[in-house]
Design an enzyme around this catalytic site. Structure first.
Site, PDB file in Angstrom:
ATOM      1  N   THR A  17       0.739  -1.277  -0.019  1.00 19.72           N
ATOM      2  CA  THR A  17       0.055  -0.003  -0.085  1.00 19.72           C
ATOM      3  C   THR A  17       0.844   1.207   0.079  1.00 19.72           C
ATOM      4  O   THR A  17       0.678   2.028  -0.779  1.00 19.72           O
ATOM      5  CB  THR A  17      -0.903  -0.085   1.224  1.00 19.72           C
ATOM      6  OG1 THR A  17      -1.695  -1.150   1.109  1.00 19.72           O
ATOM      7  CG2 THR A  17      -2.044   1.144   1.097  1.00 19.72           C
ATOM      8  N   VAL A  18       1.854   1.353   0.620  1.00 20.25           N
ATOM      9  CA  VAL A  18       2.797   2.464   1.215  1.00 20.25           C
ATOM     10  C   VAL A  18       3.601   2.595  -0.184  1.00 20.25           C
ATOM     11  O   VAL A  18       3.956   3.493  -0.894  1.00 20.25           O
ATOM     12  CB  VAL A  18       3.276   2.551   2.199  1.00 20.25           C
ATOM     13  CG1 VAL A  18       4.220   3.767   2.365  1.00 20.25           C
ATOM     14  CG2 VAL A  18       2.440   2.716   3.523  1.00 20.25           C
ATOM     15  N   LYS A 107       8.156   0.879  12.543  1.00 25.19           N
ATOM     16  CA  LYS A 107       8.248   1.000  13.723  1.00 25.19           C
ATOM     17  C   LYS A 107       8.679  -0.239  14.682  1.00 25.19           C
ATOM     18  O   LYS A 107       9.506  -0.188  15.772  1.00 25.19           O
ATOM     19  CB  LYS A 107       6.881   1.535  14.465  1.00 25.19           C
ATOM     20  CG  LYS A 107       5.889   0.551  14.087  1.00 25.19           C
ATOM     21  CD  LYS A 107       5.036   0.874  13.178  1.00 25.19           C
ATOM     22  CE  LYS A 107       3.828  -0.097  13.010  1.00 25.19           C
ATOM     23  NZ  LYS A 107       3.046   0.056  11.887  1.00 25.19           N
ATOM     24  N   GLU A 131      10.620   9.124   9.684  1.00 25.63           N
ATOM     25  CA  GLU A 131       9.432   9.948  10.008  1.00 25.63           C
ATOM     26  C   GLU A 131       8.035   9.064   9.865  1.00 25.63           C
ATOM     27  O   GLU A 131       7.279   9.243  10.672  1.00 25.63           O
ATOM     28  CB  GLU A 131       9.272  10.926   9.088  1.00 25.63           C
ATOM     29  CG  GLU A 131       8.154  12.004   9.456  1.00 25.63           C
ATOM     30  CD  GLU A 131       8.193  12.837  10.791  1.00 25.63           C
ATOM     31  OE1 GLU A 131       7.350  12.414  11.615  1.00 25.63           O
ATOM     32  OE2 GLU A 131       9.367  13.524  10.946  1.00 25.63           O
ATOM     33  N   VAL A 134       6.167   6.445  12.899  1.00 20.48           N
ATOM     34  CA  VAL A 134       5.291   6.955  13.950  1.00 20.48           C
ATOM     35  C   VAL A 134       4.064   8.136  13.403  1.00 20.48           C
ATOM     36  O   VAL A 134       4.670   8.934  12.934  1.00 20.48           O
ATOM     37  CB  VAL A 134       5.958   7.698  15.115  1.00 20.48           C
ATOM     38  CG1 VAL A 134       4.960   8.010  16.051  1.00 20.48           C
ATOM     39  CG2 VAL A 134       7.227   6.491  15.511  1.00 20.48           C
ATOM     40  N   GLY A 136       2.075   8.284  10.646  1.00 19.46           N
ATOM     41  CA  GLY A 136       1.848   8.306   9.241  1.00 19.46           C
ATOM     42  C   GLY A 136       2.292   9.628   9.005  1.00 19.46           C
ATOM     43  O   GLY A 136       3.632   9.878   8.929  1.00 19.46           O
ATOM     44  N   GLY A 189     -10.903  -2.069   5.801  1.00 14.62           N
ATOM     45  CA  GLY A 189      -9.584  -2.260   5.562  1.00 14.62           C
ATOM     46  C   GLY A 189      -8.621  -1.564   6.769  1.00 14.62           C
ATOM     47  O   GLY A 189      -7.330  -1.436   6.553  1.00 14.62           O
ATOM     48  N   LYS A 207       5.709   2.449  18.848  1.00 14.42           N
ATOM     49  CA  LYS A 207       5.767   3.942  18.557  1.00 14.42           C
ATOM     50  C   LYS A 207       6.278   4.455  19.829  1.00 14.42           C
ATOM     51  O   LYS A 207       6.722   5.850  19.754  1.00 14.42           O
ATOM     52  CB  LYS A 207       4.352   4.089  17.891  1.00 14.42           C
ATOM     53  CG  LYS A 207       4.190   3.640  16.702  1.00 14.42           C
ATOM     54  CD  LYS A 207       2.629   3.907  16.118  1.00 14.42           C
ATOM     55  CE  LYS A 207       2.660   3.369  14.668  1.00 14.42           C
ATOM     56  NZ  LYS A 207       0.923   3.452  14.385  1.00 14.42           N
ATOM     57  N   GLY A 309      -2.359   4.710   6.289  1.00 20.39           N
ATOM     58  CA  GLY A 309      -2.898   4.905   4.743  1.00 20.39           C
ATOM     59  C   GLY A 309      -1.711   4.861   3.732  1.00 20.39           C
ATOM     60  O   GLY A 309      -0.697   5.460   4.275  1.00 20.39           O
TER      61      GLY A 309
END
Length: 435
Positions: A17-18, A107, A131, A134, A136, A189, A207, A309
């Site tokens: 996804t990312v 993380k 970055e 933690v 998003g 989701g 985190k 997301g």
């Protein structure tokens, strides 16, 4: 190719996804990123498990490889978005040891092996950016590591897991049971098929350890965080919270405080928490994240935004990529690990907090005195008591909210109440913050 900018090769590990969104945005906005970083970043290889799998965003098939060597060797920057410990740890260490800068959103890896990764980066002169690990898109890592480097941070508290916040929000606003809210989160989701890392508080704990390391300049790990998840929270708990003008959030709390031996140390915990409706964190809904940071000079600051997301998290990854690319092209380094303070990790039982305890008791003369005596014997003072009839005959409900007390003493009270002849059942014990 624009000759104004040096060209850098980027290897992306993982195209989920990312990863898919990072590649899409970097490709579509390549001119903008070149102008921002002073270097043109070219995605040279993308490591995947299956080159034929469907992607969230289209990727040139020629870039895909199942060979870690092809995705790392010869790269200027490696972006790790595989997740988990292995093979991510091995691959990230390989890149860092080869002097390749790494951007990661992992993380769990940082919480478990951060010191090893920082040491490898320092030894080879590579950058390590995280970055996206933690909250998003929320720039709290940059805020703590750089923007607030001139302040003395005393406390970090916030909502750092979007899945649990969505579940608790659905329970609060729609009166759902935990099970129904979890299913809705899975259907949409927000939650994985196996949601344990989220609902058991482990994701938030990882985190929390990263935030504490940054805020207090001390090495801490996930094993140093006291953790309690949300699986025991009921619709009745939510209803009771609303009655008292509160809501329930899963909070990660890291604070600098004086231990019982008089020495300053670090305390970290993750647990469901009752917060008043007028508290800034109470209004954080859906899968959003929010972190409150308290500094001696700056006072209270709040970082808020999309906590998960593809596109929001990709935004954080790309901001790190811009910085890493500039350093690679023109010199300079990311801030190194700052652990000069070496503060001890305090016993979580010595942390000061408040409990709201709901119990079903015998409806008889003297029961309040019996219950109050249990609190008194453990050195816990009661702030308020509410009593009402119960649907079961011969029983009533008592809801007691305490003053600040040691965590260990509050737990002892709950255990003693559960063994008392006056108490049929302790139905919930939830911590209270923000009042």
């Amino acid at each position: 190719m624009d000759s104004r900018y040096p060209s850098l090769k980027v290897g992306v590990l993982g195209a989920g996804t990312v990863g898919s969104q990072v590649i899409r945005m970097l490709t579509e906005q390549s001119d903008d990123f070149a102008a921002r970083s002073g270097a043109r970043m070219e995605v040279a290889r993308v490591l995947v498990r299956n080159v034929d799998a469907r992607r969230d965003a289209p990727i040139d098939p020629a870039l895909l490889t199942t060979s870690p060597d092809e995705a790392i060797t010869g790269m200027d920057i490696v972006v790790e978005l595989i997740g988990g410990i292995e093979p991510a740890r091995t691959l990230v260490l390989r890149a860092l040891n080869d002097g390749i800068s790494v951007v990661t959103g992992n993380k769990a890896l940082l919480a478990a092996h951060g010191p090893e990764l920082y040491a490898a980066a320092a030894e080879s002169g590579a950058d390590l950016y995280y970055e996206a690990a933690v909250a998003g898109a929320v720039p709290v890592v940059y805020g703590l590591r750089e923007s607030l480097a001139g302040d003395r941070i005393t406390k970090v508290m916030g909502i750092v897991n979007g899945t649990t916040n969505f579940i608790l929000g659905a329970m609060n606003s729609q009166g759902m049971t935990y099970e129904d809210a979890l299913k809705k989160a899975q259907d949409l989701g927000f939650a994985e098929a196996d949601p344990s890392a989220d609902v058991d508080g482990l994701d938030a704990a990882a985190k929390c350890s990263i935030l504490a390391s940054l805020a207090f300049h001390t090495r801490v790990g996930i094993e140093d965080v006291a953790v309690e998840g949300i699986t025991s929270i009921t619709a009745e708990d939510m209803s009771e919270a609303a009655y008292f003008h509160r809501t329930i959030k899963l909070l990660a709390i890291a604070e600098r405080r004086i231990g019982e031996d008089g020495r300053e140390g670090v305390s970290m915990r993750v647990h469901p928490t009752l917060v008043p409706l007028d508290h800034p964190l109470a209004a954080v809904d859906e899968a959003f994240n929010a972190i409150l940071v308290e500094g001696e000079a700056a006072g209270r600051l709040m970082f808020y935004g999309q906590g998960a997301g593809g596109a929001p998290t990709a935004s954080a990854v790309l901001s790190d990529l811009v910085a890493a690319a500039h350093h690679r092209a023109y010199g300079g380094h990311a801030p190194r690990e700052s652990v000069y303070a070496h503060l001890p990790i305090l016993d979580p039982g010595t942390a000061k907090t408040r409990y709201q305890i709901r119990m079903q008791v015998e409806d008889r003369l003297g029961v309040l005195s019996d219950v109050a005596g249990i609190f008194a014997r453990h050195g816990v003072s009661i702030q308020s008591v509410h009593q009402r009839d119960d649907k079961e005959p011969g029983a009533c409900v008592i809801i007691a909210t305490t003053h600040l007390a040691r965590e260990a003493d509050l737990r002892a009270v709950v255990n003693a109440l559960g063994q008392s002849d006056a108490v049929r059942e302790v139905t919930s014990a939830i911590r209270v913050e923000g009042e």
